[in-house]
Design a protein around this motif. Structure first.
Motif, short mmCIF file in Angstrom:
data_model
loop_
_atom_site.label_atom_id
_atom_site.label_comp_id
_atom_site.label_asym_id
_atom_site.label_seq_id
_atom_site.Cartn_x
_atom_site.Cartn_y
_atom_site.Cartn_z
N UNK A 83 0.89 -1.17 0.00
CA UNK A 83 0.00 0.00 0.00
C UNK A 83 0.92 1.21 0.00
N UNK A 84 0.88 1.98 -1.08
CA UNK A 84 1.88 3.02 -1.32
C UNK A 84 1.25 4.39 -1.32
N UNK A 85 1.92 5.31 -0.61
CA UNK A 85 1.52 6.72 -0.63
C UNK A 85 2.80 7.54 -0.72
N UNK A 86 3.08 8.07 -1.91
CA UNK A 86 4.32 8.81 -2.14
C UNK A 86 4.45 10.03 -1.25
N UNK A 87 3.33 10.61 -0.88
CA UNK A 87 3.35 11.84 -0.09
C UNK A 87 3.19 11.60 1.41
N UNK A 88 3.06 10.37 1.81
CA UNK A 88 2.89 10.05 3.23
C UNK A 88 3.47 8.66 3.47
N UNK A 89 4.80 8.60 3.62
CA UNK A 89 5.47 7.31 3.76
C UNK A 89 4.95 6.53 4.96
N UNK A 90 4.62 7.21 6.03
CA UNK A 90 4.17 6.53 7.25
C UNK A 90 2.88 5.76 7.02
N UNK A 91 2.12 6.15 6.00
CA UNK A 91 0.86 5.47 5.71
C UNK A 91 1.05 4.26 4.80
N UNK A 92 2.28 4.05 4.31
CA UNK A 92 2.56 2.92 3.42
C UNK A 92 2.79 1.65 4.23
N UNK A 93 2.42 0.51 3.65
CA UNK A 93 2.60 -0.78 4.30
C UNK A 93 3.08 -1.81 3.28
N UNK A 94 3.73 -2.86 3.79
CA UNK A 94 4.26 -3.90 2.91
C UNK A 94 4.09 -5.26 3.57
#
Length: 239
Positions: A83-94
């Motif tokens: 789950x990728x959010x270029x503008x909010x790294x903290x919201x990304x998951x792998x």
């Protein structure tokens, strides 16, 4: 070095040429500093769910062998969801899953592959999956970051951190009407922490297989469809 030789030659010729007695040689003016070209802006990559492009992904690991070389092997069967959010790294998951039976080795001796996937090492029959689930994503630079997560290996779960470089992406392309992003990652852990201490060298020696496992990952992910993607061609009328 070659690029400076013509300059040196010209300076030598100038020094040997006759100069008027009453005229002083003026030092050449210093060149004006060259402005650094600004980096192009990042593409507007949509946030959302991305899946691993298995055709453009590799998972390689290395361990020290007797202190003479770093034995290198890989896994061929693995998958990941991002789950990728270029503008909010903290919201990304792998989340990633690896099939340990897909271990691939360079020219293995007879029986060696079975030994490594057997009870003394990966024990792939008892533990048929290696998993990684991120718990924290943080940025360390414009295109770098750290992904910390829980690695489950050999039935043991412990935190591992990967150093990640974001290589960029695009929102879509006529030949590939989906968003795409790419990453390079590196990390390491001690296999003995996961209950695989067989063959670890005695303290002060290198006679064995190193405890530290170095991991290198290259991965591309495919994401949301391009908003202006061409519609699928209509099916021809049935006769």
């Amino acid at each position: 070095m070659k690029s400076i030789l013509p300059v040196v030659a010209l300076l030598a010729l100038a020094a040997c040429s006759p100069q008027p007695a009453d005229k002083k040689t003026e030092a050449p003016a210093a060149a004006a500093p060259t402005a650094t070209a600004p980096k192009p802006p990042k593409a507007d990559i949509p946030a959302g769910d991305y899946t691993l492009d298995k055709h453009h992904a590799t998972l390689v690991f290395r361990v020290d062998h007797l202190g003479f070389s770093h034995y290198t092997a890989a896994f061929a069967d693995f998958d990941a969801k991002l789950h990728f959010d270029q503008n909010n790294a903290a919201a990304s998951t792998l989340e990633a899953t690896i099939n340990p039976k897909s271990l691939t080795l360079p020219a293995p001796p007879e029986g060696f592959l079975a030994e490594l996937t057997g009870p003394q090492w990966l024990n792939a029959t008892t533990y048929p999956a290696i998993t990684f689930k991120s718990t924290k994503v943080e940025t360390t630079g414009p295109d770098t970051g750290k992904v910390t997560g829980d690695l489950t290996l050999h039935g043991v779960t412990k935190p591992v951190t990967l150093d990640v470089t974001y290589n960029g992406g695009y929102a879509g392309h006529p030949m590939d009407p989906h968003a795409r992003v790419g990453f390079s990652a590196k990390g390491s852990f001690k296999r003995s922490d996961f209950g695989m201490a067989f063959g670890v060298p005695a303290p002060g020696t290198t006679m064995g297989v190193g405890d530290e496992v170095q991991v290198t990952i290259e991965a591309e992910f495919s994401g949301p469809a391009l908003a202006t993607a061409p519609a699928a061609p209509a099916e021809p009328p049935k006769s």
